[in-house]
Design a protein around this motif. Structure first.
Motif, PDB file in Angstrom:
ATOM      1  N   VAL A 177       1.144  -0.820  -0.219  1.00 10.72           N
ATOM      2  CA  VAL A 177       0.222  -0.192  -0.161  1.00 10.72           C
ATOM      3  C   VAL A 177       1.062   1.086   0.072  1.00 10.72           C
ATOM      4  N   GLU A 178       0.480   2.663  -0.519  1.00 13.29           N
ATOM      5  CA  GLU A 178       0.822   3.075  -0.128  1.00 13.29           C
ATOM      6  C   GLU A 178       1.655   3.923   0.818  1.00 13.29           C
ATOM      7  N   HIS A 179       2.613   4.330   0.962  1.00 13.27           N
ATOM      8  CA  HIS A 179       2.966   4.805   2.747  1.00 13.27           C
ATOM      9  C   HIS A 179       3.935   6.496   2.513  1.00 13.27           C
ATOM     10  N   ILE A 180       3.839   6.851   3.487  1.00 15.08           N
ATOM     11  CA  ILE A 180       4.350   8.003   4.013  1.00 15.08           C
ATOM     12  C   ILE A 180       5.979   8.318   4.668  1.00 15.08           C
ATOM     13  N   ILE A 181       6.101   8.299   3.918  1.00 14.98           N
ATOM     14  CA  ILE A 181       8.002   8.939   4.245  1.00 14.98           C
ATOM     15  C   ILE A 181       8.545  10.430   5.024  1.00 14.98           C
ATOM     16  N   SER A 182       9.115  10.163   6.045  1.00 10.83           N
ATOM     17  CA  SER A 182       9.305  11.295   7.098  1.00 10.83           C
ATOM     18  C   SER A 182      10.548  11.714   6.745  1.00 10.83           C
ATOM     19  N   LEU A 183      11.138  12.235   6.737  1.00  7.06           N
ATOM     20  CA  LEU A 183      12.699  11.806   7.354  1.00  7.06           C
ATOM     21  C   LEU A 183      13.566  13.454   7.891  1.00  7.06           C
ATOM     22  N   GLN A 184      13.833  13.345   8.755  1.00  5.26           N
ATOM     23  CA  GLN A 184      14.404  14.123   9.096  1.00  5.26           C
ATOM     24  C   GLN A 184      15.650  14.701   9.869  1.00  5.26           C
ATOM     25  N   GLN A 185      16.924  15.477   9.310  1.00  9.83           N
ATOM     26  CA  GLN A 185      17.676  15.389   9.397  1.00  9.83           C
ATOM     27  C   GLN A 185      18.588  16.244  10.734  1.00  9.83           C
ATOM     28  N   ILE A 186      19.271  15.334  11.390  1.00 10.77           N
ATOM     29  CA  ILE A 186      19.620  15.144  12.525  1.00 10.77           C
ATOM     30  C   ILE A 186      21.279  15.311  13.170  1.00 10.77           C
ATOM     31  N   ASN A 187      21.471  17.017  13.379  1.00 11.10           N
ATOM     32  CA  ASN A 187      22.871  17.477  13.222  1.00 11.10           C
ATOM     33  C   ASN A 187      23.590  17.836  14.945  1.00 11.10           C
ATOM     34  N   GLY A 188      24.353  17.395  15.237  1.00  5.42           N
ATOM     35  CA  GLY A 188      25.689  17.608  15.486  1.00  5.42           C
ATOM     36  C   GLY A 188      26.538  16.564  15.887  1.00  5.42           C
ATOM     37  N   THR A 189      27.015  16.488  16.932  1.00  8.87           N
ATOM     38  CA  THR A 189      27.732  14.816  17.156  1.00  8.87           C
ATOM     39  C   THR A 189      27.144  14.171  17.092  1.00  8.87           C
ATOM     40  N   LEU A 190      25.918  13.948  17.302  1.00  8.43           N
ATOM     41  CA  LEU A 190      25.243  13.221  17.034  1.00  8.43           C
ATOM     42  C   LEU A 190      24.237  13.284  16.145  1.00  8.43           C
ATOM     43  N   CYS A 191      25.326  12.506  14.466  1.00  5.49           N
ATOM     44  CA  CYS A 191      23.718  12.932  13.394  1.00  5.49           C
ATOM     45  C   CYS A 191      23.782  11.806  12.336  1.00  5.49           C
ATOM     46  N   GLY A 192      22.943  12.177  11.610  1.00  8.40           N
ATOM     47  CA  GLY A 192      22.289  11.435  11.204  1.00  8.40           C
ATOM     48  C   GLY A 192      20.605  11.966  10.929  1.00  8.40           C
ATOM     49  N   GLU A 193      19.754  10.800  10.468  1.00  4.97           N
ATOM     50  CA  GLU A 193      18.733  11.079  10.158  1.00  4.97           C
ATOM     51  C   GLU A 193      17.384   9.783  10.609  1.00  4.97           C
ATOM     52  N   ASN A 194      16.564  10.404  10.748  1.00  4.95           N
ATOM     53  CA  ASN A 194      15.036  10.112  11.416  1.00  4.95           C
ATOM     54  C   ASN A 194      14.296   9.637  10.098  1.00  4.95           C
ATOM     55  N   MET A 195      13.667   8.330   9.738  1.00  5.24           N
ATOM     56  CA  MET A 195      12.570   7.826   9.436  1.00  5.24           C
ATOM     57  C   MET A 195      11.735   7.377   9.793  1.00  5.24           C
ATOM     58  N   PHE A 196      10.556   8.280   9.673  1.00  3.89           N
ATOM     59  CA  PHE A 196       8.988   7.372  10.148  1.00  3.89           C
ATOM     60  C   PHE A 196       8.347   7.023   8.632  1.00  3.89           C
ATOM     61  N   VAL A 197       8.002   6.376   9.129  1.00  8.29           N
ATOM     62  CA  VAL A 197       7.622   5.291   7.786  1.00  8.29           C
ATOM     63  C   VAL A 197       6.162   4.871   8.812  1.00  8.29           C
ATOM     64  N   ILE A 198       4.369   5.300   7.222  1.00 10.67           N
ATOM     65  CA  ILE A 198       3.551   4.890   7.965  1.00 10.67           C
ATOM     66  C   ILE A 198       2.317   4.839   6.870  1.00 10.67           C
ATOM     67  N   ASP A 199       2.017   3.648   6.614  1.00 11.77           N
ATOM     68  CA  ASP A 199       0.858   3.601   5.643  1.00 11.77           C
ATOM     69  C   ASP A 199       0.284   4.768   5.833  1.00 11.77           C
ATOM     70  N   LYS A 200      -0.782   5.132   4.712  1.00 11.39           N
ATOM     71  CA  LYS A 200      -2.013   6.002   4.337  1.00 11.39           C
ATOM     72  C   LYS A 200      -2.948   5.976   5.202  1.00 11.39           C
ATOM     73  N   GLN A 201      -3.309   5.376   5.741  1.00 12.84           N
ATOM     74  CA  GLN A 201      -4.352   5.108   5.821  1.00 12.84           C
ATOM     75  C   GLN A 201      -4.181   5.673   7.390  1.00 12.84           C
ATOM     76  N   SER A 202      -3.192   4.228   8.218  1.00 10.08           N
ATOM     77  CA  SER A 202      -3.143   4.974  10.020  1.00 10.08           C
ATOM     78  C   SER A 202      -2.746   6.201   9.388  1.00 10.08           C
ATOM     79  N   ALA A 203      -1.936   7.189   8.350  1.00 11.63           N
ATOM     80  CA  ALA A 203      -2.281   7.947   8.998  1.00 11.63           C
ATOM     81  C   ALA A 203      -3.351   9.077   8.581  1.00 11.63           C
ATOM     82  N   LYS A 204      -4.268   8.793   8.715  1.00 10.32           N
ATOM     83  CA  LYS A 204      -5.512   9.068   8.334  1.00 10.32           C
ATOM     84  C   LYS A 204      -5.962   9.311   9.781  1.00 10.32           C
TER      85      LYS A 204
END
Lengths: 495, 205
Positions: free
Chosen positions: B65-92
């Protein structure tokens, strides 16, 4: 940081800064905003931002402020979806994409107890414009791609693209031609899986090559293939195009078969003509002899002479059969033959027809021209022209007028020129360039097959590697002005 | 370097402990903000080769099914990226939880809600972890994409990193059918930093 420094920074920074509480009452409004919105900080401070911007979604803004305060961490409006928080009209005139400034917004907690947050507004119009234009270009490229794909898939040729001998792309025709169910199954393959001759793959071809290709399922088809090497972004690609010519080949074979049958049909006509007279002679001689016997006046000499005549005529019939048999035999190999003897033989095959049509033959043949070529095929070619000429004359010239076919042969250096001209008035302009096409006939349906001159053309050009042309020509024969079709055949005699 | 970018059992245990605490505070934040009892499953911690990330994700996520993916960059000494994945119905469903009416729920609103959730989860988990290991982080604005195949994410995978820490968890609400996963990807240097800090904490015991 003292108040003064704070003010200087906030009022000179190149983005909007709003200090606001959870009830959306503005506490600070920096100079950047004053200039761009035209609202003075004195006017707005202490007031609800909704009074100035009623279209702001307050529910969402309060939610974000609350979240920021609760988490003690920033919250955002993503510029991907929210175009702007505060509507600021752009003064840009040229190359304008948006009417309002596109904004990225960050909400950062300032004083959790007093429930104050700072809203930073960044102008991301340029970025959004670039994005917008990129999207436009992307759509355009996609559209072009779509068009190209359509072209790629609607051509008659199978197109296969190779990189390092691996198939990297192909069109729908290729998938179907190789009996594959999907593009993916073909994409896994290597150039060698297509069972093409090594020569074809390695050599550079200027012209397409005719080959038989065997598929993986062991079925095969005749094809015209071509390989081109190209370079795309400094990578070498081979583009293979294949046209399935099985159908064309089938039709060609059918045509050849029909042509042969037509030739035989005409020959049977010729035989019938050729035999009528000798058969008459035999019949008359036999019945005459019988009558004489019944009347009892048959002498031994008479019987001898009658039997001799019958025997000679029978021999003549037998000879004609041999000539016809030779004529219908397919030449498997080239042989050396005398041209004038060949032409005379051909004439003997149709001389009855010519005589019946009152056609005068004028021959001007060089005696010692020898050709190393397909003799019987040449006979067929020549007889077809003579037939055509004879038919045209019968149609156009009255019986008491001059009806003429001239044949001449000439050796010019290492080639031989054979000219056949009639006085039937020539071929009309409209059909001049169609007369060598198959199934083209001016005769009534049951008279012509439309294959005669096509066969002649094919024999001279393809089998004998010669040239045949036709045009109308005026000439004088025995003080008479004549016009007719002139067929010129050129053949090499050095092979 | 290579051998350094792994965590031993003790280090992994310690990180797990820290993440449990961090996720506890994230759960609390979500519950408070949404006024609904949220539950985050106990985070699963793994270190995998960066080049295996894509196949890991396509296995882990159901892309029917269609998913929504949200990415957020983390900056600092602890750096990387957050990825939040949710299917469309759950998001609704989450959007309704946020107080939106049926006629207000459109793609834009859903995206904004997902962004909000990502933000909440990122801040509450990573900020807490950062605090615990004695550093500061800041977040960039999240970006959002709707995808139906992992291949649509081809441009975002980091290639200059060798290993990534994957901290994954499932978000659940007691009265709502919601399937969502949060992945935290951290980079080589961050792994080394975390490792160093974890050892400091371990020494103090």
């Amino acid at each position: 940081m003292n108040q003064n420094k704070f003010d200087v920074i906030c009022n000179t920074v190149d983005n909007g800064i709003i200090l606001i509480n959870k009830n959306l009452e503005v506490q600070f409004w920096n100079r950047w905003l004053e200039i761009r919105t035209g609202i003075n900080s004195k006017e707005i401070i202490g007031k609800n931002i909704k009074d100035f911007y009623p279209l702001i979604d307050d529910k969402k803004l309060i939610r974000k402020i609350t979240t920021a305060l609760k988490l003690n961490s920033s919250t955002f409006y993503t510029p991907q979806f929210s175009k702007f928080l505060i509507p600021i009209e752009l003064s840009k005139v040229a190359d304008k994409v948006f009417n309002e400034m596109q904004q990225s917004v960050t909400i950062t907690p300032y004083d959790i107890k007093k429930e104050l947050v700072i809203i930073y507004i960044y102008d991301t119009t340029i970025l959004s414009e670039i994005n917008y234009k990129l999207k436009e270009v992307k759509e355009e490229v996609e559209e072009k791609n779509e068009e190209l794909k359509l072209l790629f898939d609607t051509t008659m040729e199978a197109i296969i693209v190779f990189k390092d001998y691996k198939i990297v792309d192909c069109n729908q025709v290729a998938i179907e031609l190789f009996n594959n169910t999907s593009k993916e199954s073909l994409l896994k393959k290597d150039i060698h899986d297509l069972n093409l001759n090594k020569n074809i793959i390695e050599k550079v071809h200027i012209k397409p090559v005719e080959v038989t290709i065997t598929r993986e399922d062991k079925t095969s088809f005749k094809a015209l293939v071509n390989i081109k090497n190209t370079n795309i972004r400094s990578q070498d690609y081979k583009i293979l195009t294949i046209i399935d010519i099985s159908d064309i080949k089938r039709k060609e074979n059918l045509l050849a078969e029909q042509t042969k049958l037509a030739a035989m049909g005409e020959m049977i006509g010729n035989i019938a003509h050729q035999w009528r007279q000798p058969l008459n002679i035999i019949s008359i001689t036999a019945s005459g002899t019988r009558l004489k016997k019944e009347m009892d006046i048959l002498s031994d000499e008479m019987l001898d002479s009658a039997l001799k005549s019958i025997s000679e005529t029978t021999e003549h019939l037998s000879n004609t059969i041999d000539v016809f048999k030779d004529f219908l035999k397919e030449d498997k190999e080239k042989s050396l033959f005398n041209l004038s003897r060949n032409i005379n033989n051909n004439i003997s095959l149709i001389e009855t027809i010519l005589k019946e049509n009152h056609i005068k033959l004028d021959l001007n043949l060089e005696d010692d021209i020898y050709l190393y070529n397909f003799a019987n095929e040449f006979s067929q070619a020549l007889i077809n022209i003579l037939h055509n000429a004879s038919d045209a004359i019968s149609l156009k010239r009255k019986k008491d007028e001059l009806r003429l076919i001239k044949i001449s042969t000439k050796q010019i250096k290492d080639s031989i020129l054979i000219e056949i001209i009639d006085n039937a008035g020539g071929i009309s302009k409209e059909i001049m360039d169609k007369i060598f096409e198959p199934y083209f006939t001016t005769k009534h349906k049951y008279q012509g097959t439309g294959l005669g001159l096509y066969m002649t053309h094919k024999i001279i050009q393809t089998s004998m590697k010669g040239k045949i042309t036709v045009r109308n020509q005026q000439f004088v024969f025995e003080n008479q002005e004549c016009v007719g079709a002139l067929f010129k055949i050129r053949l090499k005699n050095n092979t | 370097m290579k051998s350094d970018i792994t965590l031993n059992e003790d280090e992994k245990d310690c990180l797990q402990e820290l993440m449990n605490v961090a996720y506890g505070s994230a759960t609390a934040a979500i519950t408070e903000i949404l006024d609904a009892f949220a539950k985050l499953s106990i985070p699963k911690i793994q270190i995998i080769n960066a080049d295996e990330l894509k196949s890991y994700l396509s296995k882990e996520l159901n892309f029917n099914v269609e998913h929504i993916i949200s990415l957020q960059q983390i900056n600092g000494t602890l750096c990387g990226e957050n990825m939040f994945v949710i299917d469309k119905q759950s998001a609704k469903n989450i959007a309704y939880k946020f107080g939106l009416e049926e006629d207000e729920v459109n793609d834009e609103e859903i995206a904004d809600i997902v962004l909000e959730i990502t933000n909440i989860l990122s801040s509450s988990t990573i900020s807490k972890l950062a605090e615990d290991i004695d550093t500061n982080v800041s977040f960039s604005a999240p970006t959002i994409k709707t995808i139906s195949s992992i291949d649509q994410l081809k441009n975002i995978f980091i290639s200059k990193y060798e290993k990534v820490i994957i901290i994954s968890t499932q978000l659940k609400f007691e009265d709502l059918d919601i399937n969502a996963e949060l992945f935290i990807f951290t980079t080589d240097n961050s792994i080394l930093y975390i490792k160093e800090k974890l050892n400091k904490i371990l020494d103090e015991f």
